[in-house]
Design a protein around this motif. Structure first.
Motif, mmCIF file in Angstrom:
data_model
loop_
_atom_site.group_PDB
_atom_site.id
_atom_site.type_symbol
_atom_site.label_atom_id
_atom_site.label_comp_id
_atom_site.label_asym_id
_atom_site.label_seq_id
_atom_site.Cartn_x
_atom_site.Cartn_y
_atom_site.Cartn_z
ATOM 1 N N MET A 1 0.844 -1.196 0.000
ATOM 2 C CA MET A 1 0.000 0.000 0.000
ATOM 3 C C MET A 1 0.879 1.247 0.000
ATOM 4 S SD MET A 1 -3.096 0.783 2.529
ATOM 5 C CE MET A 1 -4.106 2.216 2.369
ATOM 6 N N LYS A 246 -8.900 10.675 -1.555
ATOM 7 C CA LYS A 246 -7.557 11.243 -1.473
ATOM 8 C C LYS A 246 -7.518 12.614 -2.154
ATOM 9 C CE LYS A 246 -4.871 7.039 -1.094
ATOM 10 N NZ LYS A 246 -5.614 5.836 -1.452
ATOM 11 N N HIS A 247 -6.476 13.395 -1.816
ATOM 12 C CA HIS A 247 -6.338 14.711 -2.413
ATOM 13 C C HIS A 247 -6.059 14.603 -3.907
ATOM 14 C CE1 HIS A 247 -5.990 16.515 1.567
ATOM 15 N NE2 HIS A 247 -6.001 17.698 0.992
ATOM 16 N N THR A 248 -6.415 15.661 -4.610
ATOM 17 C CA THR A 248 -5.889 15.818 -5.965
ATOM 18 C C THR A 248 -4.437 16.264 -5.825
ATOM 19 O OG1 THR A 248 -6.683 18.070 -5.855
ATOM 20 C CG2 THR A 248 -8.063 16.478 -7.025
ATOM 21 N N GLN A 249 -3.724 16.369 -6.924
ATOM 22 C CA GLN A 249 -2.384 16.954 -6.841
ATOM 23 C C GLN A 249 -2.099 17.764 -8.101
ATOM 24 O OE1 GLN A 249 0.367 13.754 -6.370
ATOM 25 N NE2 GLN A 249 -0.620 12.474 -7.912
ATOM 26 N N LEU A 257 10.009 12.383 -7.993
ATOM 27 C CA LEU A 257 8.727 11.707 -8.119
ATOM 28 C C LEU A 257 7.815 12.492 -9.063
ATOM 29 C CD1 LEU A 257 8.300 10.944 -4.335
ATOM 30 C CD2 LEU A 257 9.092 9.391 -6.111
ATOM 31 N N THR A 258 7.201 11.797 -9.994
ATOM 32 C CA THR A 258 6.326 12.436 -10.962
ATOM 33 C C THR A 258 4.873 12.187 -10.574
ATOM 34 O OG1 THR A 258 7.981 11.878 -12.595
ATOM 35 C CG2 THR A 258 5.851 12.691 -13.410
ATOM 36 N N THR A 262 -2.381 7.976 -11.092
ATOM 37 C CA THR A 262 -2.514 6.770 -10.278
ATOM 38 C C THR A 262 -1.764 6.848 -8.960
ATOM 39 O OG1 THR A 262 -0.645 5.873 -11.500
ATOM 40 C CG2 THR A 262 -2.856 5.237 -12.239
ATOM 41 N N ASN A 263 -1.173 8.012 -8.644
ATOM 42 C CA ASN A 263 -0.443 8.069 -7.380
ATOM 43 C C ASN A 263 -0.740 9.359 -6.617
ATOM 44 O OD1 ASN A 263 1.045 10.134 -8.529
ATOM 45 N ND2 ASN A 263 2.841 8.879 -8.940
ATOM 46 N N VAL A 264 -0.291 9.403 -5.377
ATOM 47 C CA VAL A 264 -0.344 10.621 -4.563
ATOM 48 C C VAL A 264 1.047 10.853 -4.019
ATOM 49 C CG1 VAL A 264 -1.527 11.836 -2.733
ATOM 50 C CG2 VAL A 264 -2.583 9.832 -3.742
ATOM 51 N N ILE A 265 1.568 12.054 -4.219
ATOM 52 C CA ILE A 265 2.892 12.378 -3.699
ATOM 53 C C ILE A 265 2.732 13.430 -2.620
ATOM 54 C CG2 ILE A 265 5.145 13.342 -4.264
ATOM 55 C CD1 ILE A 265 4.570 12.353 -7.144
ATOM 56 N N GLN A 379 -7.357 13.063 -11.286
ATOM 57 C CA GLN A 379 -6.688 13.215 -9.996
ATOM 58 C C GLN A 379 -5.643 14.326 -10.068
ATOM 59 O OE1 GLN A 379 -8.179 11.468 -7.891
ATOM 60 N NE2 GLN A 379 -8.897 9.627 -8.933
#
Lengths: 468, 284
Positions: A1, A246-249, A257-258, A262-265, A379
């Motif tokens: 996760m 989850k938050h947008t970014q 990190l890009t 599909t991800n959250v940074i 997202q």
């Protein structure tokens, strides 16, 4: 996760420590509830790091401060319109006939220690609360954060904004002073102006012909019970949806990190985010405490008690209702009677236009999805110029509100500018149409230009990448 | 490391400021309190605590940038199918259409019955929207109950008057204005309503209900301070500027031999903000 380093013990370089009291307490609780698993997920949640994500938090903190100061005020306020004679320490009103509600606000302001401070912090917080919501919603709007899958949270947010406006109106009407009484009189007239059901509705809300003796008591129930309860429910849903979606970014990324769909940074909720948010809460409270102590707001003793044959002038509502006041002031003198049905001149400016504007605002995610035929999940946010049409429409809407708000203070402006108030009204009637269109077109054009410029700058780089 | 140590001291200092200003705030309160000083002390206490906490998070905590995968919100087809089965099949909703329909009808009926008490919140708007306390024979008196006499009022000035038996009643507040009689341009049917140049208009604005409190004597116009609706006193208080859509209703009055004024009846139209059936005269 989550990334592997989450599970890596932070004590890697240090010798293992003996279990502390905290460890024992956590163990005791976890054996019975399994809460550590849940708490870990919460503490380890990833939050993107951008200042604009704090705007909604400011609104949330204002709500907390409003509840805290508001509870204090309820201990002293009397929601009662029975007439009493003012006998407090404020000389100009000594012996005046006032309502028990006004009398209690005077006592709160002049006799209860720290009462004025609390009252003014409460009012200032309400002013900042709505401002924070408005700036937050602008951020959401211009970056496209409302797009699928976040339409539901947009609707919840619009509901919260509406509740905040009503809470503000009911709140500043409670002291039963001359200014707020004027606001209520206008509210009653606005409700009455709705064809067919208006008079009925006004009688139901106000308990009879204006000014009814039941009004303050009713506003009080709305202000301290129904509206805060609805708001805390709305806030809970708002935050739960945020949590699960989850938050947008923002486009781009951080470091190596890009950001992808599909991800959250970002950073973990604990400790960095919690500490920063707690710090923000304290800083906001500090600003509001200084405002409440130093800057006078709603001095009801200057306006005096409500007298139905008197009016305070100039009379402006709190800032967030200024645009409605402006609509009322520049409304045309049109009152047709067709088949015995009169359409009051108030109805168009006070009911129809706000309903259309607020309706379009509420349904915006669906309107935009239909217009752009974009029904995909998003997202990653857009920079405002990446959607120039939306940018133009948003800029036009903001201009519309600003012109109306200025028109709502046309009598004050006329004094400052030394022009006739009639001329200002005539100008506002034109500007309220022309200026939004002009500003909207300019904003749209600037957005398009910026997009082209970015494209030009990016193209060689991408060619380079694909060529390598 | 040295930098970190310095920051630690700064944060500790900020926390000390909070503790100190908290104690001073308490002392100020106990000594009688002073709103401005209390506000500033509270602001300093909260502010330096907040600054310390933020500095701590920014400078002393290791909060690495991490990455987390998103998961699609949609449930798996099997889960969705099972949910729908649980919702409809197991409860038998799809088979018992009639029963489900009746259940909904029952809810609707019960809901209506439970919503009805909302109507207790206010009376039905009846004739009172169309009438005020003015009657044939009501004497025009000031807010303190003294009758107004012709001659009390200079030309181009005005007073707020009430019926002698309803002083201060909201819907009956009326403006008595004295203008040069030869300038009046009233409807011929109402020529007798302005004895000696005295005209009486409802003080409640027909736009949004504010008291029409401003009088521009040079132009003989009444102006509502709320939204600047402007009414021409000489022309039966017809709206000449601003958002109001109809004149202020005029009160029929005459002058008694003793110089006081008496109403010849109620206002011929409803006073105050307009509503949809105001022309029905209260019949509808």
């Amino acid at each position: 996760m989550t990334a592997a380093r989450d599970r890596a013990p932070t004590t890697g370089t240090e010798p293992a420590l003996a279990p502390t009291e905290l460890d024992r307490l956590v163990g005791w609780l976890d054996e019975r509830t399994g809460f550590a698993r849940l708490a870990r997920t919460v503490l380890r949640k990833v939050f993107p790091d951008h200042w604009s994500f704090l705007l909604g938090e400011i609104a949330l903190f204002c709500y907390v401060i409003l509840v805290l100061t508001g509870v204090f005020l309820t201990f002293f306020f009397a929601a009662d319109t029975r007439p009493v004679t003012y006998q407090g320490p404020y000389p100009p009103l000594k012996g005046a006939d006032v309502s028990a509600a006004f009398d209690s606000v005077m006592r709160l302001s002049f006799e209860v220690r720290a009462g004025l401070l609390m009252r003014q912090i409460h009012h200032w917080t309400a002013v900042v609360f709505v401002a924070a919501i408005v700036v937050h919603v602008c951020r959401i709007f211009f970056t496209g954060a409302f797009r699928r899958p976040r339409e539901i949270n947009w609707l919840v947010g619009v509901g919260l904004l509406l509740l905040a406006l009503v809470a503000g109106l009911t709140g500043y009407s409670l002291p039963d002073d001359l200014l707020s009484g004027t606001g209520l009189r206008i509210t009653d007239a606005v409700v009455t102006s709705i064809p067919f059901i208006g008079p009925w509705l006004a009688y139901l809300i106000f308990g009879g012909e204006f000014p009814s003796t039941e009004l303050i008591g009713r506003l009080y129930v709305f202000h301290i019970m129904l509206l805060p309860a609805l708001m805390i429910g709305g806030i809970t849903v708002h935050l739960l949806i945020l949590w699960f979606q989850k938050h947008t970014q923002y486009p781009g990324g951080q470091g190596r990190l890009t950001a992808r769909e599909t991800n959250v940074i970002g950073r973990h909720f604990w400790p960095g985010q919690v500490f920063r948010s707690f710090g923000l809460f304290l800083l906001i409270s500090a600003v509001l405490a200084v405002l409440g102590g130093m800057v006078q707001i709603n001095p009801v003793w200057v306006y005096g008690p409500f007298v139905s044959s008197a009016v305070s002038s100039p009379a402006q509502p709190d800032w967030y209702l200024g645009w409605l006041e402006g609509l009322l002031r520049i409304g045309p003198s049109l009152e047709p009677t067709v088949f015995g049905v009169t359409i009051p001149s108030l109805f168009g400016p006070a009911i129809v236009i706000p309903t259309i504007v607020f309706g379009a605002f509420t349904l915006w995610p669906f309107i935009e999805a239909r217009a752009t035929r974009d029904h995909n999940d998003h997202q990653i946010l857009q920079w405002p110029w990446q959607a120039p049409v939306r940018l133009g429409i948003g800029a036009a809407a903001l201009t519309f509100f600003i012109v109306l708000t200025l028109a709502g203070g046309n009598d004050v402006l006329a004094v400052y500018l030394r022009v006739g108030v009639e001329d200002l009204t005539a100008a506002a009637r034109i500007l309220v149409i022309v200026l939004p269109v002009a500003v909207g077109l300019v904003a749209w054009r600037l957005g398009v230009e910026r997009g082209r410029q970015v494209d030009r700058e990016r193209t060689p780089l991408e060619e380079l990448e694909s060529g390598s | 490391m040295r930098g970190r140590q310095r920051i630690e001291w700064v944060i500790a200092g900020l926390f000390a400021v909070t503790a100190l200003s908290g104690v001073v705030l308490l002392a100020v309160y106990i000594l009688g309190g002073q709103t401005q000083v209390e506000g500033i002390l509270l602001g300093v206490a909260l502010g330096s605590l907040g600054l310390g906490v933020v500095l701590w998070a920014q400078e002393l905590m290791d909060t690495p940038i991490v990455i987390e995968e998103r998961h699609p919100a949609t449930s798996s087809p099997a889960e969705a199918a099972d949910f729908q089965a649980a919702l409809t099949e197991e409860a038998g909703f799809t088979r018992r259409r009639m029963l489900v329909g009746m259940l909904l009808a029952a809810f609707a009926g019960l809901g209506a019955a439970l919503a009805i008490p909302v109507l207790s919140l206010g009376p039905a708007p009846g004739r009172e929207q169309f009438t005020t306390s003015w009657r044939k024979g009501s004497r025009l008196v000031l807010g303190d109950g003294t009758p107004i006499h012709a001659g009390d009022l200079p030309v181009d000035s005005l007073v707020t008057v009430f019926p002698d038996d309803a002083i201060g009643v909201t819907d009956s507040q009326t403006l008595l204005i004295r203008v040069p009689p030869e300038l009046l341009r009233l409807d011929p049917a109402r020529a007798a309503w302005a004895p000696g140049g005295y005209v009486a208009y409802s003080k409640i604005c027909t736009h949004a209900g504010c008291p029409v409190g401003l009088f521009r004597a040079t132009e003989r116009k009444l102006i509502c301070p709320c939204h600047q609706s402007t009414f021409d006193v000489l022309a039966g208080a017809a709206p000449v500027f601003g958002p109001a859509g109809r004149p202020l209703p005029q009160l029929p009055i005459h002058m008694e031999p003793d110089g006081t004024f008496v109403a010849d009846g109620d206002f011929p139209e409803p006073v105050g903000p307009s509503f949809w059936n105001l022309t029905s005269g209260g019949a509808g």
